[in-house]
Design a protein around this motif. Structure first.
Motif, PDB file in Angstrom:
ATOM      1  N   GLU A 100      -1.400  43.057  15.672  1.00 28.90           N
ATOM      2  CA  GLU A 100      -0.679  42.079  15.326  1.00 28.90           C
ATOM      3  C   GLU A 100       0.639  42.427  14.480  1.00 28.90           C
ATOM      4  OE1 GLU A 100      -1.954  37.549  13.691  1.00 28.90           O
ATOM      5  OE2 GLU A 100      -3.319  39.290  13.165  1.00 28.90           O
ATOM      6  N   ASN A 101       0.329  43.413  13.805  1.00 32.25           N
ATOM      7  CA  ASN A 101       1.586  43.801  13.076  1.00 32.25           C
ATOM      8  C   ASN A 101       2.695  44.835  13.729  1.00 32.25           C
ATOM      9  OD1 ASN A 101       0.461  46.163  12.804  1.00 32.25           O
ATOM     10  ND2 ASN A 101       0.300  45.994  10.645  1.00 32.25           N
ATOM     11  N   GLY A 102       2.393  45.424  14.810  1.00 28.00           N
ATOM     12  CA  GLY A 102       3.192  45.940  15.759  1.00 28.00           C
ATOM     13  C   GLY A 102       3.186  47.278  15.153  1.00 28.00           C
ATOM     14  N   ASN A 103       2.419  47.973  14.735  1.00 31.70           N
ATOM     15  CA  ASN A 103       2.552  49.544  14.010  1.00 31.70           C
ATOM     16  C   ASN A 103       1.625  50.275  14.905  1.00 31.70           C
ATOM     17  OD1 ASN A 103      -0.344  48.963  13.407  1.00 31.70           O
ATOM     18  ND2 ASN A 103      -0.116  49.594  11.309  1.00 31.70           N
ATOM     19  N   TYR A 104       1.392  49.990  16.249  1.00 26.15           N
ATOM     20  CA  TYR A 104       0.523  50.690  17.356  1.00 26.15           C
ATOM     21  C   TYR A 104      -0.566  51.542  16.508  1.00 26.15           C
ATOM     22  CZ  TYR A 104       4.968  49.581  19.708  1.00 26.15           C
ATOM     23  OH  TYR A 104       6.007  49.078  20.322  1.00 26.15           O
ATOM     24  N   GLN A 105      -1.302  51.078  15.721  1.00 29.49           N
ATOM     25  CA  GLN A 105      -2.409  51.195  15.212  1.00 29.49           C
ATOM     26  C   GLN A 105      -3.347  50.146  15.025  1.00 29.49           C
ATOM     27  OE1 GLN A 105      -1.912  53.977  11.512  1.00 29.49           O
ATOM     28  NE2 GLN A 105       0.121  54.334  12.425  1.00 29.49           N
ATOM     29  N   LEU A 106      -4.620  50.461  15.278  1.00 30.62           N
ATOM     30  CA  LEU A 106      -5.740  49.701  14.493  1.00 30.62           C
ATOM     31  C   LEU A 106      -5.940  49.759  13.126  1.00 30.62           C
ATOM     32  CD1 LEU A 106      -7.931  47.588  15.260  1.00 30.62           C
ATOM     33  CD2 LEU A 106      -9.661  49.571  15.846  1.00 30.62           C
ATOM     34  N   ASP A 107      -5.436  48.861  12.599  1.00 32.45           N
ATOM     35  CA  ASP A 107      -5.480  48.644  10.895  1.00 32.45           C
ATOM     36  C   ASP A 107      -6.863  48.472  10.466  1.00 32.45           C
ATOM     37  OD1 ASP A 107      -2.796  49.108  10.802  1.00 32.45           O
ATOM     38  OD2 ASP A 107      -2.313  47.069  10.892  1.00 32.45           O
ATOM     39  N   LYS A 108      -7.378  49.446   9.555  1.00 35.13           N
ATOM     40  CA  LYS A 108      -8.787  49.304   9.120  1.00 35.13           C
ATOM     41  C   LYS A 108      -8.736  49.440   7.411  1.00 35.13           C
ATOM     42  CE  LYS A 108     -10.591  51.994  12.648  1.00 35.13           C
ATOM     43  NZ  LYS A 108     -11.365  53.243  13.112  1.00 35.13           N
ATOM     44  N   GLU A 109      -9.875  48.736   6.944  1.00 33.81           N
ATOM     45  CA  GLU A 109     -10.018  48.749   5.561  1.00 33.81           C
ATOM     46  C   GLU A 109     -11.329  49.565   5.489  1.00 33.81           C
ATOM     47  OE1 GLU A 109     -11.462  45.518   2.477  1.00 33.81           O
ATOM     48  OE2 GLU A 109      -9.132  45.529   2.696  1.00 33.81           O
ATOM     49  N   GLY A 110     -11.459  51.113   5.147  1.00 38.34           N
ATOM     50  CA  GLY A 110     -12.640  52.017   5.238  1.00 38.34           C
ATOM     51  C   GLY A 110     -12.907  52.029   6.752  1.00 38.34           C
ATOM     52  N   ASP A 111     -14.051  51.623   7.123  1.00 40.12           N
ATOM     53  CA  ASP A 111     -14.347  51.694   8.716  1.00 40.12           C
ATOM     54  C   ASP A 111     -14.177  50.287   9.254  1.00 40.12           C
ATOM     55  OD1 ASP A 111     -14.876  54.356   8.353  1.00 40.12           O
ATOM     56  OD2 ASP A 111     -16.949  54.115   8.104  1.00 40.12           O
ATOM     57  N   VAL A 112     -13.872  49.193   8.604  1.00 42.77           N
ATOM     58  CA  VAL A 112     -13.788  47.984   9.118  1.00 42.77           C
ATOM     59  C   VAL A 112     -12.321  47.494   9.782  1.00 42.77           C
ATOM     60  CG1 VAL A 112     -14.193  45.578   8.844  1.00 42.77           C
ATOM     61  CG2 VAL A 112     -15.896  47.361   7.713  1.00 42.77           C
ATOM     62  N   PRO A 113     -12.356  47.385  10.993  1.00 40.99           N
ATOM     63  CA  PRO A 113     -10.901  46.926  11.582  1.00 40.99           C
ATOM     64  C   PRO A 113     -10.397  45.557  10.916  1.00 40.99           C
ATOM     65  CG  PRO A 113     -12.685  47.439  13.396  1.00 40.99           C
ATOM     66  CD  PRO A 113     -13.357  47.411  12.002  1.00 40.99           C
ATOM     67  N   LEU A 114      -9.175  45.397  10.747  1.00 42.32           N
ATOM     68  CA  LEU A 114      -8.586  44.389   9.948  1.00 42.32           C
ATOM     69  C   LEU A 114      -7.967  43.385  11.081  1.00 42.32           C
ATOM     70  CD1 LEU A 114      -6.858  45.801   6.953  1.00 42.32           C
ATOM     71  CD2 LEU A 114      -8.737  44.695   6.779  1.00 42.32           C
ATOM     72  N   GLU A 115      -7.904  43.968  12.330  1.00 35.54           N
ATOM     73  CA  GLU A 115      -7.254  43.237  13.495  1.00 35.54           C
ATOM     74  C   GLU A 115      -8.446  42.925  14.527  1.00 35.54           C
ATOM     75  OE1 GLU A 115      -2.763  44.921  13.505  1.00 35.54           O
ATOM     76  OE2 GLU A 115      -4.376  46.424  14.052  1.00 35.54           O
ATOM     77  N   ASN A 116      -8.250  41.901  15.334  1.00 33.74           N
ATOM     78  CA  ASN A 116      -9.057  41.424  16.209  1.00 33.74           C
ATOM     79  C   ASN A 116      -9.396  42.544  17.195  1.00 33.74           C
ATOM     80  OD1 ASN A 116      -9.453  39.227  14.664  1.00 33.74           O
ATOM     81  ND2 ASN A 116      -9.233  37.844  16.508  1.00 33.74           N
ATOM     82  N   CYS A 117     -10.656  42.939  17.547  1.00 34.40           N
ATOM     83  CA  CYS A 117     -10.731  43.966  18.533  1.00 34.40           C
ATOM     84  C   CYS A 117     -12.244  43.829  19.428  1.00 34.40           C
ATOM     85  CB  CYS A 117     -10.568  45.415  18.034  1.00 34.40           C
ATOM     86  SG  CYS A 117     -12.088  45.864  16.756  1.00 34.40           S
ATOM     87  N   ALA A 118     -12.151  44.690  20.278  1.00 30.47           N
ATOM     88  CA  ALA A 118     -13.346  44.579  21.098  1.00 30.47           C
ATOM     89  C   ALA A 118     -13.651  45.970  21.951  1.00 30.47           C
ATOM     90  CB  ALA A 118     -13.508  43.683  22.398  1.00 30.47           C
ATOM     91  N   ILE A 119     -14.623  46.378  22.094  1.00 33.17           N
ATOM     92  CA  ILE A 119     -15.466  47.528  22.910  1.00 33.17           C
ATOM     93  C   ILE A 119     -16.164  47.264  23.892  1.00 33.17           C
ATOM     94  CG2 ILE A 119     -16.344  49.873  22.703  1.00 33.17           C
ATOM     95  CD1 ILE A 119     -15.618  49.973  19.863  1.00 33.17           C
ATOM     96  N   VAL A 120     -16.054  47.397  25.144  1.00 31.31           N
ATOM     97  CA  VAL A 120     -16.839  46.760  26.296  1.00 31.31           C
ATOM     98  C   VAL A 120     -17.190  48.089  27.221  1.00 31.31           C
ATOM     99  CG1 VAL A 120     -16.652  45.428  28.311  1.00 31.31           C
ATOM    100  CG2 VAL A 120     -15.747  44.751  26.234  1.00 31.31           C
TER     101      VAL A 120
END
Length: 123
Positions: free
Chosen positions: A78-98
């Protein structure tokens, strides 16, 4: 002796087919939180793509995905920094693994819904 040659030829052809068999995937990503940033996608086999976020639903294409089982990782950067932002191990951006089982010789359509992991962790 002829039978052995045919068996060897068959095994070689079957091996070559399984090594080179690939498919294209059309991925429809839903639950995209906003129009900001990009939707990023990658497989554990090395394919990747990204597109601009355009509302709650976005479509991406992955080409030449090897046949067989693979994992697909998707997130809304969402913020365009090309990284999955996390707080500790918890992603701050919506995501999925399938987990997918890719079939040969056809274009597959796959639906993936992004989730807010923070809401699931709080439960």
């Amino acid at each position: 002796m002829k039978t052995i040659k045919w068996v060897i030829l068959f095994v070689f052809v079957a091996f070559a087919y399984t090594v080179s068999a690939q498919a294209d995937l059309m991925i429809k990503v839903t639950n995209v939180r906003s129009d900001c940033g990009k939707v990023m996608i990658a497989t554990d086999k090395g394919q990747y793509n990204m597109v601009d976020a355009k509302g709650a639903e976005t479509v991406l294409e992955l080409k030449d995905v090897p046949v067989g089982k693979c994992k697909v990782y998707v997130y809304h950067d969402e913020n365009g920094n090309y990284q999955l932002d996390k707080e500790g191990d918890v992603p701050l951006e919506n995501c999925a693994i399938v987990d997918l089982d890719v079939k040969a010789g056809r274009k597959e359509e796959v639906n993936i819904r992004l989730v807010d992991v923070r809401k699931k962790v709080k439960k």
